[in-house]
Design an enzyme around this catalytic site. Structure first.
Site, PDB file in Angstrom:
ATOM      1  N   HIS A  49      36.726  46.557  34.640  1.00  0.00           N
ATOM      2  CA  HIS A  49      37.718  47.324  35.401  1.00  0.00           C
ATOM      3  C   HIS A  49      37.574  47.111  36.920  1.00  0.00           C
ATOM      4  O   HIS A  49      38.462  47.528  37.681  1.00  0.00           O
ATOM      5  CB  HIS A  49      37.638  48.823  35.063  1.00  0.00           C
ATOM      6  CG  HIS A  49      36.408  49.522  35.562  1.00  0.00           C
ATOM      7  ND1 HIS A  49      35.301  49.754  34.768  1.00  0.00           N
ATOM      8  CD2 HIS A  49      36.101  50.058  36.782  1.00  0.00           C
ATOM      9  CE1 HIS A  49      34.389  50.421  35.463  1.00  0.00           C
ATOM     10  NE2 HIS A  49      34.858  50.611  36.690  1.00  0.00           N
ATOM     11  N   ASP A 106      33.951  46.349  28.562  1.00  0.00           N
ATOM     12  CA  ASP A 106      34.088  46.634  29.996  1.00  0.00           C
ATOM     13  C   ASP A 106      33.093  45.806  30.812  1.00  0.00           C
ATOM     14  O   ASP A 106      32.416  46.320  31.706  1.00  0.00           O
ATOM     15  CB  ASP A 106      33.900  48.129  30.271  1.00  0.00           C
ATOM     16  CG  ASP A 106      34.380  48.513  31.672  1.00  0.00           C
ATOM     17  OD1 ASP A 106      35.153  47.749  32.260  1.00  0.00           O
ATOM     18  OD2 ASP A 106      33.937  49.573  32.182  1.00  0.00           O
ATOM     19  N   SER A 122      30.440  51.018  40.079  1.00  0.00           N
ATOM     20  CA  SER A 122      30.741  50.287  38.841  1.00  0.00           C
ATOM     21  C   SER A 122      30.268  48.850  38.913  1.00  0.00           C
ATOM     22  O   SER A 122      30.525  48.139  39.888  1.00  0.00           O
ATOM     23  CB  SER A 122      32.250  50.295  38.587  1.00  0.00           C
ATOM     24  OG  SER A 122      32.673  51.596  38.272  1.00  0.00           O
TER      25      SER A 122
END
Length: 601
Positions: free
Chosen positions: A328, A361, A444
């Site tokens: 993402h 992910d 992230s």
């Protein structure tokens, strides 16, 4: 004669010995007005008043009388001026003598007197040559007589009647002796009368006389304290005061020094104290030590696409320029976007996407033409235990190189993230490590490190208050619930992405009823596109699964929903054996199957 004069004693003076120059204050006679001295043949002298005006301090010199002197006679002290008689001496209880009134009372001759000590030092001034006392020898002690009350009132200094009569053949002083000065001090007539009990006991005049023994001068006839005795309390008081003053001065000086050190003012400029420069080395197991080793391998990614942009974190996998991050993070770039990688040194390089997978992910990008890359070592997530310390590094809200720390709060926490598209194609299923290390938007793709600076997870999602669990690409802040993809799973996916550009997923070969609200994961009645819920020839059909079966456990661990079954399955590799617990028509039984493979997107 300057050598024969008395000097004023000082409070700091030490008592002088007999071998010192001149008589000491203890040995010298005190000021006694109206007395002169006559010399005997053996070198003794009497006090004589100086010629002319008296010295202001009433000091007398020793003078030898003119005329014949008898060889074996000592002499008494005579009264000064025109007094015709000698000054008789009244003995006290301790053997000293006082001055008698100026009446003709003669002292007994003394035939047995001690010989003076002989000094062999020819340079000494205490004794003349040949060992005979000279005019500079200390005179006998002189004291005032004790006063008695007369019948007519007042006081009288008449000695006791039982004193021995003086010999008649005493020498008469020469007529040319100097007359005493007229201005000599005269004792006042109004001296107070002593008490009746001060009468002196009778004794022989010379029974304790020693011309070389120091005797202090006092008016009462009692023994006076020596210089050492009299000054001892004073010295103790002065010493105590000096010690207290030194302590006080030291304390005040120390306080002033500390104040000046803390508030140093030079030319009106305040200089504050500060610690000196120290070594930057830290123990390897501390947060600072872990960060120092890991930060050179952590990068910040800035992504720009046609519709959106974002910031994330990644870390170096190898020396070829491969960098691992979250899917993402790079997804906004699309197929024609731009990805920029910034290293800790501040250098920036362009990056391209090697491969990515939304189900896990995870994504891999690569930078070209960059040297000196330092890959981060990978740990083993199966070795992690709840409570182990961990460190997270990332760029929360674009603050690159941010270091936070915490512990492992839980393991194998099944979570799903994403799902913004509505069709579930962007949902990620993670059997995650939970940590309380603060993770925020921008973290992230960053590493979660153990105490040896090894990667044990990839920070991917956070739980936000009121928003549920999701990828932290939004602006929600951390509440201490962060989730990381286990490094064992990330390693397999990264290797597949680097080698093939795509990742494979382990599958059972069934379609699940995601609307089922009971406990467990139920196999649906129909598959996608209207096909069967159990794929023909798939692992599930081979193991005997049928539509409507409820799967309640995987490898002995309970399963409570369809999402949790997917998470447990994807924690394995394709080809692994999987043991499932089933319920069918009220019966429970266990089947074993071999996981198949499908390509992810």
């Amino acid at each position: 004669m300057d050598q024969g004069k008395l000097t004023k004693s000082k409070w700091w003076s030490r008592p002088q010995g007999r071998e010192s120059f001149g008589p000491s204050e203890r040995d010298a006679p005190q000021d006694t007005p109206g007395s002169d001295a006559a010399a005997s043949s053996d070198g003794d002298f009497e006090l004589a008043a100086p010629r002319g005006s008296a010295e202001p301090d009433g000091v007398f010199e020793l003078r030898a009388p003119e005329g014949p002197a008898e060889p074996d006679r000592d002499f008494e002290l005579r009264a000064p001026g025109g007094s015709s008689g000698t000054v008789p001496v009244a003995p006290t209880s301790d053997g000293d003598f006082e001055l008698a009134p100026p009446e003709a009372v003669a002292a007994e001759p003394v035939t047995d007197r001690p010989e003076p000590p002989q000094d062999t030092d020819a340079s000494s001034t205490d004794t003349p040559p040949y060992g005979v006392p000279g005019p500079w020898a200390p005179a006998p002690p002189v004291q005032h007589p004790a006063a008695t009350v007369s019948p007519q009132g007042g006081t009288s200094t008449r000695p006791p009647d039982d004193l021995p009569a003086p010999p008649e053949n005493l020498p008469v002083p020469a007529d040319d002796l100097p007359a005493p000065a007229e201005n000599l001090p005269v004792p006042p007539d109004d001296l107070p009368a002593p008490a009746d009990d001060t009468a002196l006991p009778p004794s022989t005049p010379w029974q304790n006389y020693d011309p070389w023994a120091p005797a202090p001068f006092q008016q009462t006839g009692a023994a006076a304290p020596t210089q050492d005795q009299g000054s001892r309390p004073t010295r103790q008081a002065l010493l105590t005061g000096a010690v207290l003053l030194a302590l006080l001065a030291g304390g005040v000086g120390g306080a002033v020094g500390v104040y000046l050190e803390r508030n140093r003012v030079e030319g009106g400029v305040v200089e504050l104290p500060q610690a000196g420069r120290e070594s930057g080395e830290r123990a390897p197991g501390t947060v600072a030590g872990i960060a120092a080793r890991a930060l050179p391998s952590v990068v910040t990614l800035h992504v720009r696409g046609t519709a959106e942009s974002g910031t994330g974190t990644g870390f170096v996998l190898d020396g070829l320029g491969h960098i691992l991050t979250n899917n993402h993070v790079v997804e906004p770039a699309g197929s024609d976007g731009e990805i920029s990688v910034t290293f800790q040194s501040g250098d920036t390089a362009k990056a391209t996407v090697v491969g990515r997978d939304s189900g896990y992910d995870l994504a891999v990008v690569r930078v070209n033409g960059v040297r000196g890359l330092r890959p981060l070592p990978l740990g083993n997530s199966d070795n992690v235990q709840v409570g182990d310390p961990v460190v997270a590094i990332g760029a929360p809200f674009d603050l690159e190189g941010t270091v936070t720390s915490g512990i492992i709060s839980a393991k194998e926490r099944p979570i799903t993230a994403g799902g913004e598209r509505g069709d579930g194609s962007d949902v990620s299923y993670v059997d995650a490590l939970q940590t309380d290390a603060p993770i925020n938007p921008g973290n992230s793709g960053g590493p979660l490190l153990d105490s040896r600076a090894r990667v044990v997870g990839i920070n991917s999602a956070i739980r936000s208050a009121g928003q549920g669990i999701g990828s932290e690409s939004g602006q929600a802040g951390s509440i201490g619930l962060g989730f990381a993809i286990p490094v064992n799973q990330a390693k397999r996916v990264a290797e597949e992405l680097i080698n093939t550009g795509r990742a494979t997923h382990p599958v059972i070969g069934v379609t699940l009823d995601m609307g089922y609200t009971g406990d467990g994961a139920r196999v649906g009645t129909r598959g996608r596109g209207g096909g069967p819920a159990v794929s023909k020839g798939g692992p599930g059909e081979k193991a005997g699964l049928k539509a409507g079966d409820v799967i309640t456990g995987v490898d002995g661990r309970p399963v409570h929903s369809g999402d949790e079954l997917i998470v447990r399955t994807r924690a394995h590799r394709p080809g692994d054996l999987l043991r499932l617990t089933l319920e069918r028509a009220g019966r429970e039984f266990t089947v074993t199957l071999t996981l198949g493979s499908s390509e992810g997107g």
